[in-house]
Design a protein around this motif. Structure first.
Motif, PDB file in Angstrom:
ATOM      1  N   HIS A   1       4.997  61.011 -13.575  1.00 39.50           N
ATOM      2  CA  HIS A   1       5.154  59.984 -14.606  1.00 39.50           C
ATOM      3  C   HIS A   1       6.614  59.559 -14.708  1.00 39.50           C
ATOM      4  N   ILE A   2       6.824  58.278 -14.954  1.00 40.07           N
ATOM      5  CA  ILE A   2       8.180  57.745 -15.065  1.00 40.07           C
ATOM      6  C   ILE A   2       8.822  58.218 -16.371  1.00 40.07           C
ATOM      7  N   LYS A   3      10.077  58.632 -16.283  1.00 38.52           N
ATOM      8  CA  LYS A   3      10.813  59.086 -17.467  1.00 38.52           C
ATOM      9  C   LYS A   3      11.090  57.907 -18.388  1.00 38.52           C
ATOM     10  N   ASN A   4      10.988  58.155 -19.690  1.00 34.68           N
ATOM     11  CA  ASN A   4      11.328  57.123 -20.666  1.00 34.68           C
ATOM     12  C   ASN A   4      12.830  57.149 -20.945  1.00 34.68           C
ATOM     13  N   THR A   5      13.281  56.252 -21.779  1.00 41.31           N
ATOM     14  CA  THR A   5      14.702  56.109 -22.081  1.00 41.31           C
ATOM     15  C   THR A   5      15.302  57.403 -22.630  1.00 41.31           C
ATOM     16  N   ARG A   6      14.593  58.043 -23.525  1.00 42.61           N
ATOM     17  CA  ARG A   6      15.130  59.248 -24.165  1.00 42.61           C
ATOM     18  C   ARG A   6      15.328  60.387 -23.167  1.00 42.61           C
ATOM     19  N   VAL A   7      14.380  60.560 -22.271  1.00 44.42           N
ATOM     20  CA  VAL A   7      14.464  61.643 -21.298  1.00 44.42           C
ATOM     21  C   VAL A   7      15.519  61.328 -20.237  1.00 44.42           C
ATOM     22  N   LEU A   8      15.456  60.113 -19.673  1.00 41.08           N
ATOM     23  CA  LEU A   8      16.432  59.740 -18.648  1.00 41.08           C
ATOM     24  C   LEU A   8      17.846  59.743 -19.226  1.00 41.08           C
ATOM     25  N   GLY A   9      18.003  59.231 -20.439  1.00 42.87           N
ATOM     26  CA  GLY A   9      19.321  59.221 -21.085  1.00 42.87           C
ATOM     27  C   GLY A   9      19.875  60.615 -21.275  1.00 42.87           C
ATOM     28  N   LYS A  10      19.030  61.537 -21.722  1.00 45.09           N
ATOM     29  CA  LYS A  10      19.471  62.927 -21.913  1.00 45.09           C
ATOM     30  C   LYS A  10      19.865  63.541 -20.578  1.00 45.09           C
ATOM     31  N   ASP A  11      19.064  63.289 -19.541  1.00 47.71           N
ATOM     32  CA  ASP A  11      19.373  63.823 -18.211  1.00 47.71           C
ATOM     33  C   ASP A  11      20.709  63.278 -17.689  1.00 47.71           C
ATOM     34  N   ILE A  12      20.944  61.994 -17.891  1.00 47.81           N
ATOM     35  CA  ILE A  12      22.192  61.381 -17.426  1.00 47.81           C
ATOM     36  C   ILE A  12      23.390  61.936 -18.191  1.00 47.81           C
ATOM     37  N   ILE A  13      23.269  62.059 -19.485  1.00 47.82           N
ATOM     38  CA  ILE A  13      24.366  62.620 -20.284  1.00 47.82           C
ATOM     39  C   ILE A  13      24.679  64.035 -19.799  1.00 47.82           C
ATOM     40  N   ASN A  14      23.643  64.842 -19.601  1.00 53.78           N
ATOM     41  CA  ASN A  14      23.856  66.215 -19.135  1.00 53.78           C
ATOM     42  C   ASN A  14      24.530  66.255 -17.762  1.00 53.78           C
ATOM     43  N   ARG A  15      24.098  65.393 -16.850  1.00 59.25           N
ATOM     44  CA  ARG A  15      24.671  65.375 -15.501  1.00 59.25           C
ATOM     45  C   ARG A  15      26.134  64.955 -15.531  1.00 59.25           C
ATOM     46  N   ILE A  16      26.438  63.935 -16.322  1.00 61.13           N
ATOM     47  CA  ILE A  16      27.839  63.484 -16.427  1.00 61.13           C
ATOM     48  C   ILE A  16      28.706  64.598 -16.984  1.00 61.13           C
ATOM     49  N   ASN A  17      28.207  65.268 -18.028  1.00 60.08           N
ATOM     50  CA  ASN A  17      28.994  66.335 -18.645  1.00 60.08           C
ATOM     51  C   ASN A  17      29.116  67.564 -17.747  1.00 60.08           C
ATOM     52  N   GLU A  18      28.153  67.795 -16.850  1.00 59.50           N
ATOM     53  CA  GLU A  18      28.250  68.892 -15.874  1.00 59.50           C
ATOM     54  C   GLU A  18      29.388  68.629 -14.896  1.00 59.50           C
ATOM     55  N   ASN A  19      29.608  67.354 -14.590  1.00 61.70           N
ATOM     56  CA  ASN A  19      30.601  66.979 -13.574  1.00 61.70           C
ATOM     57  C   ASN A  19      32.014  66.852 -14.125  1.00 61.70           C
ATOM     58  N   ILE A  20      32.197  67.067 -15.399  1.00 59.16           N
ATOM     59  CA  ILE A  20      33.531  66.922 -15.997  1.00 59.16           C
ATOM     60  C   ILE A  20      34.366  68.151 -15.708  1.00 59.16           C
TER      61      ILE A  20
END
Length: 100
Positions: free
Chosen positions: A81-100
């Motif tokens: 199933h395609i991720k909705n805005t809330r799930v994709l947004g949370k995943d992106i925020i987490n990934r960006i913060n992992e790379n800091i």
């Protein structure tokens, strides 16, 4: 009818933007800095470099950020199933913060 929907969405965005921020991340996209914020009600909003909320559909922007920054986040759940805005947004925020 379409104007009513747009007004309703703008009102919803305005209300959500007043809530506390749970998590956030900043990223460069299209030669600008954007702030992706997850509010306490789990709403994902995108803000420009001046911290002004964008009144645009968030999901397409998140997808573009994912691709252009090579974040490698799958757009689908393991179930297919395609991720909705809330799930994709949370995943992106987490990934960006992992790379800091």
């Amino acid at each position: 009818m379409k104007n009513d929907i747009k007004t309703t969405n703008m009102e919803r965005i305005d209300k959500a933007s007043l809530l506390d921020v749970d998590t956030s991340a900043s990223i460069k996209f299209d030669d600008k800095i954007y702030h992706i914020k997850r509010h306490v009600d789990t709403t994902i909003l995108i803000y420009d470099e001046n911290d002004t909320v964008l009144y645009e559909p968030v999901l397409p922007i998140l997808r573009e950020i994912n691709i252009s920054n090579n974040l490698g986040i799958d757009l689908k759940h393991s179930s297919g199933h395609i991720k909705n805005t809330r799930v994709l947004g949370k995943d992106i925020i987490n990934r960006i913060n992992e790379n800091i």
